[in-house]
Enzyme design. Structure first.
Site, mmCIF file in Angstrom:
data_model
loop_
_atom_site.group_PDB
_atom_site.id
_atom_site.type_symbol
_atom_site.label_atom_id
_atom_site.label_comp_id
_atom_site.label_asym_id
_atom_site.label_seq_id
_atom_site.Cartn_x
_atom_site.Cartn_y
_atom_site.Cartn_z
ATOM 1 C CD1 TRP A 104 -0.486 -6.608 7.913
ATOM 2 C CD2 TRP A 104 1.703 -7.071 8.008
ATOM 3 N NE1 TRP A 104 -0.319 -7.942 7.658
ATOM 4 C CE2 TRP A 104 1.003 -8.263 7.707
ATOM 5 C CE3 TRP A 104 3.091 -7.125 8.120
ATOM 6 C CZ2 TRP A 104 1.647 -9.487 7.518
ATOM 7 C CZ3 TRP A 104 3.731 -8.353 7.933
ATOM 8 C CH2 TRP A 104 3.021 -9.504 7.634
ATOM 9 C CG ASP A 171 1.462 -1.861 3.709
ATOM 10 O OD1 ASP A 171 1.212 -2.433 2.625
ATOM 11 O OD2 ASP A 171 1.767 -2.485 4.753
ATOM 12 C CE LYS A 195 -0.759 -10.623 2.451
ATOM 13 N NZ LYS A 195 -0.101 -9.478 2.992
HETATM 14 C C1 LIG Z 1 1.005 -9.194 4.017
HETATM 15 C C2 LIG Z 1 1.192 -7.765 4.343
HETATM 16 C C3 LIG Z 1 2.473 -7.225 4.555
HETATM 17 C C4 LIG Z 1 3.726 -8.052 4.498
HETATM 18 O O1 LIG Z 1 4.029 -8.366 3.187
HETATM 19 P P1 LIG Z 1 5.354 -9.169 2.815
HETATM 20 O O2 LIG Z 1 5.332 -9.070 1.315
HETATM 21 O O3 LIG Z 1 5.186 -10.560 3.324
HETATM 22 O O4 LIG Z 1 6.506 -8.488 3.420
HETATM 23 C C5 LIG Z 1 2.566 -5.874 4.819
HETATM 24 N N1 LIG Z 1 1.477 -5.100 4.902
HETATM 25 C C6 LIG Z 1 0.237 -5.589 4.711
HETATM 26 C C7 LIG Z 1 -0.944 -4.675 4.815
HETATM 27 C C8 LIG Z 1 0.064 -6.931 4.430
HETATM 28 O O5 LIG Z 1 -1.179 -7.431 4.247
#
Ligand SMILES: *Cc1c(COP(=O)(O)O)cnc(C)c1O
Length: 354
Positions: A104, A171, A195
């Site tokens: 990511w 993030d 998540k």
């Molecule tokens: C799942 C995830 C993403 C991507 O998320 P989307 O909403 O599918 O774009 C980005 N960063 C992390 C840490 C993730 O776990």
């Protein structure tokens, strides 16, 4: 009809509290006694405007968000924030520091490179991201330092955030609301909901007001933080149903005692599982001990083993989605906020019985 209790260890979209799922089901038939499904209600109607406002307030309370930050509900996932943040914040030629701790973060780096000078200040790529790098050399002129607070695929987590010269950008898609957080260290925090706080379709962004429009770039309206902030996330039709599920999940969290209480629960759930991985000669952890995630717990067979056989064994006992990410193999148990301790106990029991 009662289904067999299934424990879903998926990394995302992921487990939600049982009670929230039931409320969501009811709301799709008759939302709060309004005689209509939430799916067919105007986002401009009073009950929905109230819902969005209240969800924003709840987030502010739970995370102690300072007054000079906006809380936005956007679409495009965390992935769109990889672009939107540098596009709106970083001027041409300015430097942003990025930590490379997994796939990511690599994606975030790639998008940021379109808008400025990206300095990758550390990387654990050579060891397949099995730890959080400790040696970070920050650029003196950095505008911000980007981190992925929890690395969903590899199961590492920043236990202590590094210091930035500028501000931090986080993030937090896979550990938001899992532990207390000092928002003021960050200029921007973003998280896809699917998540740890709701279903896919809505992305939460917490942004310091003075950073909105900082780059001065002419950006499309839908990608402009200023427009979304000005319109209270109602510039266009927001994902109302996803926001509703986030709202119910956060009320559930608040009833449990908020992020401090949740953090204690998460620590004891993760300890149960890591203790078994350490104790059980069949399994081992590929992750550096001090960096282990409380949210995603990867483990592998200590020696050769038939992974499919163990996955099927767990599945017969009602435990699903335990397969590790295709890039690392093995197993991964995602034990987000909504995973009950009983689910972790059931997994530990399966590991002992196997
Ligand atoms: C799942 C995830 C993403 C991507 O998320 P989307 O909403 O599918 O774009 C980005 N960063 C992390 C840490 C993730 O776990």
């Amino acid at each position: 009809m009662d289904k067999q209790k299934i424990y879903n260890f998926s990394a995302g979209p992921a487990v939600l509290p049982d009670g929230v799922i039931k409320q969501a089901a009811e709301a799709t038939v008759n939302y709060n006694g309004h005689g209509m499904s939430i799916l067919e209600m105007s986002h401009r109607s009073a009950p929905i405007v109230d819902l969005v406002t209240e969800t924003r307030q709840l987030i502010r309370q739970l995370l102690n968000v300072p007054e000079n930050y906006k809380v936005l509900f956007l679409q495009g996932g965390a992935s769109l924030q990889f672009s939107m943040i540098p596009m709106n914040i970083l001027k041409n030629g300015e430097t942003a520091d990025y930590t490379e701790t997994g796939v990511w973060s690599v994606k975030a780096i790639k998008e940021a490179q379109r808008y400025g000078n990206v300095n990758v200040v550390c990387s654990s790529k050579e060891s397949v991201y099995n730890h959080i790098p400790k040696d970070i050399e920050l650029s003196a002129n950095q505008v911000y330092l980007h981190i992925t607070s929890n690395n969903t695929i590899y199961g590492t987590q920043w236990q202590k955030f590094p210091d930035a010269n500028g501000f931090m950008v986080g993030d937090m898609s896979s550990d938001i609301f899992s532990r207390p957080l000092d928002v003021s260290k960050f200029g921007v925090i973003y998280a896809g909901a699917q998540k740890n706080m709701g279903p896919a379709g809505v992305t939460m962004v917490i942004i310091r007001e003075d950073l909105i429009g900082r780059s001065g770039r002419d950006v499309p309206s839908m990608l402009d933080f200023a427009i979304h902030a000005d319109k209270d996330s109602m510039f266009n039709t927001p994902p109302v149903f996803a926001i509703y599920v986030v709202n119910r999940t956060l009320h559930w969290l608040q009833k449990l005692g908020g992020v401090e209480a949740m953090h204690e629960q998460n620590k004891s759930k993760a300890k149960l599982l890591y203790d078994e991985i350490e104790r059980n000669p069949l399994f081992t952890s590929p992750i550096a001990e001090e960096d282990r995630s409380l949210m995603n717990v990867p483990f592998i067979f200590a020696d050769e083993g038939d992974e499919t056989h163990f996955l099927n064994y767990c599945s017969e006992r009602g435990m699903v989605t335990l397969k590790g990410h295709r890039s690392v193999g093995g197993f991964r148990a995602s034990i987000y906020n909504a995973m009950p301790v009983e689910g972790v106990q059931a997994l530990v029991q399966a590991m002992q019985d196997y």
